[in-house]
Write an enzyme that holds these catalytic residues in place. Structure first.
Site, mmCIF file in Angstrom:
data_model
loop_
_atom_site.group_PDB
_atom_site.id
_atom_site.type_symbol
_atom_site.label_atom_id
_atom_site.label_comp_id
_atom_site.label_asym_id
_atom_site.label_seq_id
_atom_site.Cartn_x
_atom_site.Cartn_y
_atom_site.Cartn_z
ATOM 1 C CB CYS A 163 31.160 36.122 34.851
ATOM 2 S SG CYS A 163 30.548 37.488 35.868
ATOM 3 C CE LYS A 329 33.154 39.488 29.520
ATOM 4 N NZ LYS A 329 33.828 38.396 28.787
ATOM 5 C CG HIS A 334 31.370 41.207 32.672
ATOM 6 N ND1 HIS A 334 31.059 40.081 31.935
ATOM 7 C CD2 HIS A 334 31.904 40.749 33.844
ATOM 8 C CE1 HIS A 334 31.384 38.999 32.621
ATOM 9 N NE2 HIS A 334 31.896 39.386 33.783
ATOM 10 C CG PHE A 391 38.341 33.211 33.267
ATOM 11 C CD1 PHE A 391 38.425 31.878 32.878
ATOM 12 C CD2 PHE A 391 39.187 34.123 32.667
ATOM 13 C CE1 PHE A 391 39.347 31.459 31.917
ATOM 14 C CE2 PHE A 391 40.116 33.726 31.708
ATOM 15 C CZ PHE A 391 40.194 32.391 31.330
ATOM 16 C CG PHE A 393 32.730 36.981 41.430
ATOM 17 C CD1 PHE A 393 33.938 37.546 41.057
ATOM 18 C CD2 PHE A 393 31.687 37.841 41.747
ATOM 19 C CE1 PHE A 393 34.112 38.918 40.995
ATOM 20 C CE2 PHE A 393 31.841 39.223 41.690
ATOM 21 C CZ PHE A 393 33.048 39.761 41.308
#
Length: 405
Positions: A163, A329, A334, A391, A393
């Site tokens: 992301c 968002k 997202h 930010f 995964f």
């Protein structure tokens, strides 16, 4: 000192609108792009909520040969890039004769892979899958299609960083130009919205199930949030060296002055306050500005309890309680691989029009969000410098700082 890096064009194709004008109006109005999708519920999704992004018909723009290797990520990215190039005053004749690069964020091409395999299973003959499938299936589908369509001659690769992909693509374009390796780079992020692309994510149980009120489901920083909503589309940002932009007489929307990044080096999905703070601090140090000079922060905040809380604490630790913060968002959901690029576009539109878009659905702060200055209603405010967080995964963090020229 390296080359100064400026933004000369932007384009957007998202659930807030199909172009910059539509998106600006949605941002100012605090309009949500989230809907209930019956297809997902029938598919077996726990949550049928999504940002809805219509798939455009490219027949009036591209030949069949040009379209055959394009699936959702490339289709959305074409629309955003077409608008950005027009904004920047760049046409194919110019691009073909100069060295313009492309670094685009994309981290999946799920639906096209599923469709190709299903066809092979049905026909029992891979020769019947179709010649365009391989170009749709590859993770570099956006780059290979756009570089061919627009006759690009410079750097050409896909950036895959969950992301934070869209944000890191802009950061890498910035580094290429600042080091004198490129004069111009097309950057951005694309995200498909089809059910195939989000089934595994839905299976994690992290999506909001507030299905009876889609527009109120995405609630970054709010105490009563129950998860994120997936979304998508594409956003494109044209970066150029200040010198070449001035030579062209190009519009200059802002200057990219800071790119911070870090890796948490810890849990694969849980955020890290330390990692986020290091990214923020690196961006500030590189920009050479004091924290008080940042007029607005577009937060990564996705509407998850752990993620929002960590970011709120990181922002407070680095910036204190005064700087205005909102998460777009709350309106878009997202946008995953495109989010880091789209949120730069959203913030630039706010800078151009002197307002801060609201963090809608922020009604009750929790212990962490009560410590920072979250803007819950549209606020008229001049923005000379903003910061955007992304930010992802795997613990990848990216922070960009842009100021007016």
């Amino acid at each position: 000192m390296g080359q100064r890096v400026v933004i000369t064009g932007i384009g957007i194709y998202s659930c807030l609108g199909a172009n910059l004008e539509e998106v600006t109006k949605s941002l100012y109005a605090g309009k949500s792009g989230i809907v209930f999708d019956q297809i997902r519920k029938d598919f077996g999704f726990r949550s049928a909520l999504t940002g809805m992004v219509p798939e455009p018909d490219l027949k009036s723009f591209l030949s069949r040969r040009q379209r055959v290797g394009m699936h959702q990520p490339a289709i959305y990215a074409y629309m955003a890039t077409k608008e950005a190039l027009e904004y920047a005053g760049l046409d194919i004749d110019f691009l073909e004769k100069t060295e313009t690069g492309i670094i685009y964020g994309n981290d999946s091409t799920a639906a096209s892979v599923v469709e190709a395999i299903d066809k092979a299973k049905e026909k029992h003959d891979t020769m019947l899958i179709g010649s365009g499938a391989i170009f749709q299936n590859m993770n570099s589908t956006v780059n290979m299609n756009l570089s061919t369509i627009f006759k690009l001659k410079g750097i050409n690769f896909t950036l895959s960083a969950a992301c934070a992909s869209g944000s890191h693509s802009i950061g890498m374009g910035y580094l290429m130009i600042s080091q004198g390796l490129q004069d111009r780079v097309i950057c951005g992020g694309a995200q498909e919205i089809n059910a195939a692309s989000m089934a595994a994510f839905d299976g994690l149980g992290t999506f909001s199930v507030r299905e009876s009120e889609p527009a109120r489901a995405s609630r970054p920083f709010d105490r009563d949030r129950d998860g994120l909503i997936p979304s998508g589309g594409a956003a494109t940002v044209i970066l150029e060296s200040y010198e070449t932009a001035m030579e062209r007489g190009a519009p200059i929307l802002g200057e990219l002055i800071g790119y911070g990044f870090s890796s948490n080096g810890d849990h694969i999905s849980n955020p890290s306050i330390d990692g986020q703070k290091r990214s923020l601090q690196m961006a500030l140090k590189q920009a050479g500005i004091a924290r008080e000079e940042v007029d607005y922060i577009n937060a990564h905040a996705t509407s998850t309890p752990v993620g929002d809380g960590s970011e709120a604490r990181a922002i407070f630790d680095v910036f204190g309680e005064k700087v205005p913060v909102s998460s777009t968002k709350s309106m878009t959901g997202h946008e995953c691989w495109m989010a880091g690029a789209s949120e730069i576009v959203y913030s630039l539109l706010m800078m151009q029009n002197s307002f801060i878009a609201p963090n809608i659905n922020f009604e009750n702060p929790d212990e962490d969000s009560a410590r920072i200055n979250i803007i819950s209603e549209t606020k008229e405010q001049k923005i000379d410098c903003f910061l955007s967080n992304s930010f992802g995964f795997g613990g990848t963090n990216s922070t960009l700082i842009i100021k007016k020229v």
